[in-house]
Design a protein around this motif. Structure first.
Motif, PDB file in Angstrom:
ATOM      1  N   ALA A 417      41.511  52.953  51.583  1.00 36.41           N
ATOM      2  CA  ALA A 417      40.734  52.625  50.387  1.00 36.41           C
ATOM      3  C   ALA A 417      41.437  53.108  49.126  1.00 36.41           C
ATOM      4  O   ALA A 417      41.470  52.418  48.103  1.00 36.41           O
ATOM      5  N   ALA A 418      42.034  54.313  49.196  1.00 40.59           N
ATOM      6  CA  ALA A 418      42.728  54.839  48.019  1.00 40.59           C
ATOM      7  C   ALA A 418      43.961  54.018  47.683  1.00 40.59           C
ATOM      8  O   ALA A 418      44.273  53.798  46.508  1.00 40.59           O
ATOM      9  N   ARG A 419      44.668  53.563  48.728  1.00 46.52           N
ATOM     10  CA  ARG A 419      45.877  52.773  48.460  1.00 46.52           C
ATOM     11  C   ARG A 419      45.553  51.492  47.713  1.00 46.52           C
ATOM     12  O   ARG A 419      46.339  51.017  46.899  1.00 46.52           O
ATOM     13  N   TRP A 704      30.501  48.249  47.834  1.00 45.59           N
ATOM     14  CA  TRP A 704      30.480  49.704  47.764  1.00 45.59           C
ATOM     15  C   TRP A 704      31.824  50.290  48.168  1.00 45.59           C
ATOM     16  O   TRP A 704      32.295  51.271  47.568  1.00 45.59           O
ATOM     17  N   GLN A 705      32.446  49.704  49.179  1.00 46.43           N
ATOM     18  CA  GLN A 705      33.741  50.219  49.635  1.00 46.43           C
ATOM     19  C   GLN A 705      34.804  50.089  48.558  1.00 46.43           C
ATOM     20  O   GLN A 705      35.773  50.853  48.543  1.00 46.43           O
ATOM     21  N   THR A 706      34.643  49.129  47.691  1.00 48.09           N
ATOM     22  CA  THR A 706      35.587  48.966  46.585  1.00 48.09           C
ATOM     23  C   THR A 706      35.175  49.809  45.382  1.00 48.09           C
ATOM     24  O   THR A 706      36.019  50.413  44.712  1.00 48.09           O
ATOM     25  N   ILE A 710      37.335  52.963  43.356  1.00 45.11           N
ATOM     26  CA  ILE A 710      37.794  52.613  42.009  1.00 45.11           C
ATOM     27  C   ILE A 710      37.143  53.521  40.967  1.00 45.11           C
ATOM     28  O   ILE A 710      37.771  53.887  39.963  1.00 45.11           O
ATOM     29  N   ALA A 711      35.885  53.927  41.191  1.00 46.19           N
ATOM     30  CA  ALA A 711      35.256  54.859  40.255  1.00 46.19           C
ATOM     31  C   ALA A 711      35.999  56.187  40.241  1.00 46.19           C
ATOM     32  O   ALA A 711      36.292  56.746  39.173  1.00 46.19           O
ATOM     33  N   LEU A 712      36.327  56.695  41.426  1.00 50.12           N
ATOM     34  CA  LEU A 712      37.086  57.945  41.487  1.00 50.12           C
ATOM     35  C   LEU A 712      38.481  57.766  40.888  1.00 50.12           C
ATOM     36  O   LEU A 712      38.989  58.643  40.189  1.00 50.12           O
ATOM     37  N   ALA A 752      36.803  45.901  35.356  1.00 50.00           N
ATOM     38  CA  ALA A 752      36.547  44.460  35.341  1.00 50.00           C
ATOM     39  C   ALA A 752      37.493  43.722  36.284  1.00 50.00           C
ATOM     40  O   ALA A 752      37.096  42.771  36.969  1.00 50.00           O
ATOM     41  N   VAL A 753      38.761  44.148  36.327  1.00 50.53           N
ATOM     42  CA  VAL A 753      39.719  43.520  37.239  1.00 50.53           C
ATOM     43  C   VAL A 753      39.246  43.661  38.683  1.00 50.53           C
ATOM     44  O   VAL A 753      39.265  42.710  39.463  1.00 50.53           O
ATOM     45  N   VAL A 754      38.789  44.868  39.039  1.00 45.15           N
ATOM     46  CA  VAL A 754      38.320  45.095  40.409  1.00 45.15           C
ATOM     47  C   VAL A 754      37.071  44.265  40.698  1.00 45.15           C
ATOM     48  O   VAL A 754      36.929  43.689  41.785  1.00 45.15           O
ATOM     49  N   LEU A 755      36.163  44.179  39.733  1.00 48.14           N
ATOM     50  CA  LEU A 755      34.954  43.392  39.940  1.00 48.14           C
ATOM     51  C   LEU A 755      35.282  41.921  40.162  1.00 48.14           C
ATOM     52  O   LEU A 755      34.723  41.272  41.058  1.00 48.14           O
ATOM     53  N   VAL A 756      36.192  41.384  39.358  1.00 47.91           N
ATOM     54  CA  VAL A 756      36.588  39.980  39.519  1.00 47.91           C
ATOM     55  C   VAL A 756      37.217  39.751  40.890  1.00 47.91           C
ATOM     56  O   VAL A 756      36.921  38.756  41.580  1.00 47.91           O
ATOM     57  N   VAL A 757      38.086  40.674  41.316  1.00 46.76           N
ATOM     58  CA  VAL A 757      38.725  40.537  42.620  1.00 46.76           C
ATOM     59  C   VAL A 757      37.685  40.569  43.731  1.00 46.76           C
ATOM     60  O   VAL A 757      37.744  39.799  44.696  1.00 46.76           O
ATOM     61  N   THR A 758      36.707  41.462  43.618  1.00 50.49           N
ATOM     62  CA  THR A 758      35.652  41.552  44.635  1.00 50.49           C
ATOM     63  C   THR A 758      34.863  40.253  44.704  1.00 50.49           C
ATOM     64  O   THR A 758      34.544  39.755  45.799  1.00 50.49           O
TER      65      THR A 758
END
Length: 777
Positions: A417-419, A704-706, A710-712, A752-758
């Motif tokens: 997940a961190a990677r 949630w897994q994403t 990403i928050a951390l 936002a990038v992570v949200l779009v990817v999800t």
């Protein structure tokens, strides 16, 4: 261990990757796509220095109007060039009028033949603009007839707006400034440009910050499909291979994907190179031929990427025990140690510390220490994030079903997940640091122009000899102009040429003169003298009644167009200085029109100041059209209260252009990573659906897994970015000031990038969540 054994094991891994059936090909393809995206951006980045160099060379090759050059005599190889550029809305239009004086007059680069009077050759982008409805107002101030197109050698970018217009009789208007005679294009006296140490620091940090996320993602991409690969490697242990041989075979599989990635990267680069010729980012454009990376840098990328694939795989498998009957990964892993992870950012700070307080006065910053320190700090993000995710998720507990599924998955594979979010975390940390640095030194590269934008918003400069009163009347009748005041200006000296004493002369009616001086009374025919104005040193010695002076005296190497005799009148009216609209106190002589000497008009340059009605659409364009109608060589200037250094702006623009590319890569890479993770868990998802788990629950669990990593990652990136930004500001000698809007915006962009990817990964997730996914051939 012999090199032959190493080569044999690596070759076996390559064969497994390429001949391992659908599973092997899928993993190799995902790795190749991921590595290829990184390689493409690396190649584009290595091509940027060459692109900037070519742009500079093209700009230098077409240089025509330079100051301080001795006037040439007319000849068969001379050309008169006049500055005729303009602005259109927020775009700058480079323009020149050409008047060849002989058969061997030099042609501008990219132009095949001189345009005739009333004709012009234009850049492709300008031709397209003039042919559109949007360019209607611009067409009104340019010649109607387009007879050719400027070729690539004469332009610095594919979207540059430029033209060359034909003219006649320019020789009589040579002034050594906007109209000159040349016998060749190019700067005759180029001088080496020295980069400001702080700007050099900015450039170094920009390149490191842009390249680090790419390197992080390439290192992540070679580990795609790690869990399935490790289970296959367990079978190799059954047939007799030892753990070291198994790791080398795994490295061979990664090597195959990396080499394929080089091919994909070359293809992506060529596609991106062509697309770059049609794109304009932050008003910067290039031709595809400009993006030609250095062969040495290409070779470095070609060697470094496969080597990194092998090294990353060998290091990653040191923490995995592959036994003949399985992989000891599902057991609870050993807790990650913190001490060595903290060493990386601490070493980075130690490398940067010697330059704290150096500023720009103690020479250049040590480039190796800067690069090494910034790299270690950003790598520290990738080292600390797995530890932070592991410690955080270990304390997570009760919640809904989707939350529990996500937490358990994160607890079992927090490293994976961190990677996934390492790249975005590194990019955000670097962006925050750079935004702090740019905000901190912005004041050093921004100066107050002194313009009083409340009294005027535009200025029009008329060529020598153009009467100012009729021109001012034209602007008064222009739509969108609320107020006009104008006067003519020149200098006066004690001799015709190279005067030892000189001062300024302004000519206008009483109302206009009151804008630049304090007059107790005024009537046409008066001559005023202003003594004691700021920067005025010659008025006291020249304001002697009856003394013979010369308007517009010439200087060595300059044109001899003025030199009009003028005698100081017996009656001089004292006036008090007043700060004019340009922020400068006007000293010297103030003349009303009747006091002007006969034949002095050619020595005067008109200045018109305009107050605009901002509510009128395209009011500035209407003013520019009026200026072109008054005289094609009239120049307009939009006023602003501050002005920023062009070099500083160029560096900042380069950061924005590069950041846009890096964010696009990160988005694409995260999507590939997400798809790879979903493919790894296809059977698990199918089993959960077969047992009745709702798809909505599984979709939320993926979110949630994403979201948790990403928050951390963003919190850690903010901390590291603020620390790096503070150190860089101390290095430049600037006070530490946190630009919170930039910090929040960078963090928000990353989220936002992570949200779009999800969201983009949800359709594949829904397809994978089918009970028939359990089927096995």
């Amino acid at each position: 261990m012999s090199a032959r054994r190493w080569a044999g094991d690596l070759a076996m891994g390559v064969r497994f990757a390429l001949t391992g059936g659908r599973e092997g090909w899928t993993r190799a393809l995902l790795t190749a796509v991921g590595v290829g995206l990184g390689v493409a951006l690396l190649l584009l980045t290595t091509a940027l220095p060459n692109a900037l160099t070519v742009r500079h060379q093209r700009e230098a090759a077409r240089t025509d109007i330079t100051f301080g050059v001795t006037e040439l005599p007319r000849g068969a190889d001379t050309l008169v060039v006049a500055e005729a550029g303009t602005d259109f809305r927020d775009e700058s239009v480079r323009g020149r009028e050409l008047d060849p004086e002989g058969l061997r007059a030099p042609l501008p680069p990219g132009v095949d033949a001189f345009p005739g009077t009333g004709e012009m050759v234009v850049s492709p982008a300008l031709k397209e603009l003039l042919g559109s409805d949007e360019g209607r107002l611009l067409r009104e101030r340019l010649p109607d007839r387009i007879v050719g197109t400027i070729g690539e050698p004469g332009l610095i970018g594919s979207h540059e707006l430029a033209f060359y217009a034909g003219a006649d009789g320019l020789a009589s208007r040579i002034d050594g400034g906007r109209v000159v005679r040349i016998d060749a294009f190019g700067d005759p006296h180029p001088s080496p440009e020295e980069m400001d140490p702080v700007l050099l620091l900015l450039v170094l940090v920009v390149f490191v910050v842009l390249l680090m996320p790419v390197a992080v993602f390439v290192a992540t991409a070679v580990r795609f499909g790690g869990e399935r690969r490790d289970r296959r490697l367990a079978a190799l242990r059954l047939v007799g291979s030892d753990s070291r041989m198994t790791r080398r075979i795994a490295a061979g599989e990664a090597l195959a994907g990396a080499v394929l990635g080089l091919g994909f990267g070359a293809g992506f680069f060529l596609i991106g190179r062509q697309l770059a010729g049609h794109a304009e980012v932050y008003r910067v454009s290039v031709f595809p031929s400009y993006l030609d990376p250095s062969p040495l840098l290409v070779l470095l990328v070609g060697v470094a990427v496969p080597a990194a694939a092998v090294l990353v795989t060998m290091v990653a498998l040191r923490g995995v025990i592959i036994e003949p009957l399985g992989v000891v990964r599902t057991a609870k892993p050993a807790r990650r140690r913190l001490w060595w992870r903290l060493l990386l950012p601490l070493l980075g700070l130690a490398m940067l510390y010697p330059m704290v307080g150096q500023g720009r006065d103690d020479g250049d910053f040590n480039q190796y220490l800067v690069v090494g320190g910034v790299i270690l700090l950003l790598v520290g993000v990738t080292a600390l994030l797995p530890w932070a995710v592991e410690r955080f998720v270990a304390r997570l507990g009760a919640g809904g079903v989707s939350w529990q599924l996500a937490v358990r998955r994160l607890q079992l594979s927090s490293g994976t997940a961190a990677r996934m979010v390492n790249g975005i975390a590194v990019a955000v940390a670097g962006a925050i640091a750079l935004q702090m640095l740019f905000a901190g030194v912005d004041g050093d590269y921004t100066r107050d122009t002194g313009y009083d934008v409340m009294r005027a918003q535009m200025q029009v400069s008329l060529p020598d000899g153009v009467p100012v009163a009729p021109a001012a009347a034209e602007f008064e009748s222009t739509k969108g102009v609320e107020g006009v005041f104008a006067y003519s200006e020149t200098t006066v000296g004690d001799t015709r040429a190279d005067p030892e004493e000189s001062t300024s002369v302004n000519v206008g009616d009483c109302a206009d003169l009151r804008e630049i001086a304090r007059l107790d009374s005024c009537r046409d025919g008066d001559v005023f003298v202003v003594r004691g104005a700021e920067y005025d040193t010659g008025t006291a010695g020249l304001s002697v009644p009856g003394r013979k002076l010369y308007l517009d005296p010439s200087y060595e190497g300059g044109p001899r167009s003025g030199e009009v005799p003028w005698t100081v009148p017996d009656v001089l009216v004292d006036a008090r200085p007043r700060t004019g609209p340009t922020g400068i106190e006007a000293g010297g002589f103030l003349l009303t029109p009747k006091a002007l000497a006969d034949g002095a008009l050619p020595a005067l340059r008109g200045q018109i100041y305009l107050r605009l009605d901002r509510s009128v659409p395209d009011g500035q364009e209407l003013v520019r059209n009026t200026a072109a109608a008054v005289d094609p060589l009239a120049s307009t200037l939009n006023w602003s209260s501050t002005e920023r250094s062009e070099r500083f702006t160029a560096v900042r623009t380069g950061l924005l252009v590069g950041a846009a590319g890096v964010l696009a890569l990160i988005g694409a890479s995260l999507l590939v990573s997400q798809l790879e993770q979903l493919r790894e868990r296809r059977k698990l998802l199918s089993a959960l659906v077969a047992f009745g788990t709702r798809r909505r629950t599984l979709g939320l669990s993926v979110l949630w897994q994403t979201a948790v990593p990403i928050a951390l990652g963003l919190l850690l990136a903010s901390a590291v970015g603020l620390t790096l930004g503070a150190v860089l500001l101390r290095m430049t000698g600037a006070p530490i000031r946190i630009d919170w809007p930039s910090v929040l915006s960078m963090t928000g962009i990353g989220a936002a990038v992570v949200l779009v990817v999800t969201l983009l990964s949800l359709p594949p997730l829904l397809r994978l969540m089918r009970p028939d996914g359990l089927r096995t051939e």
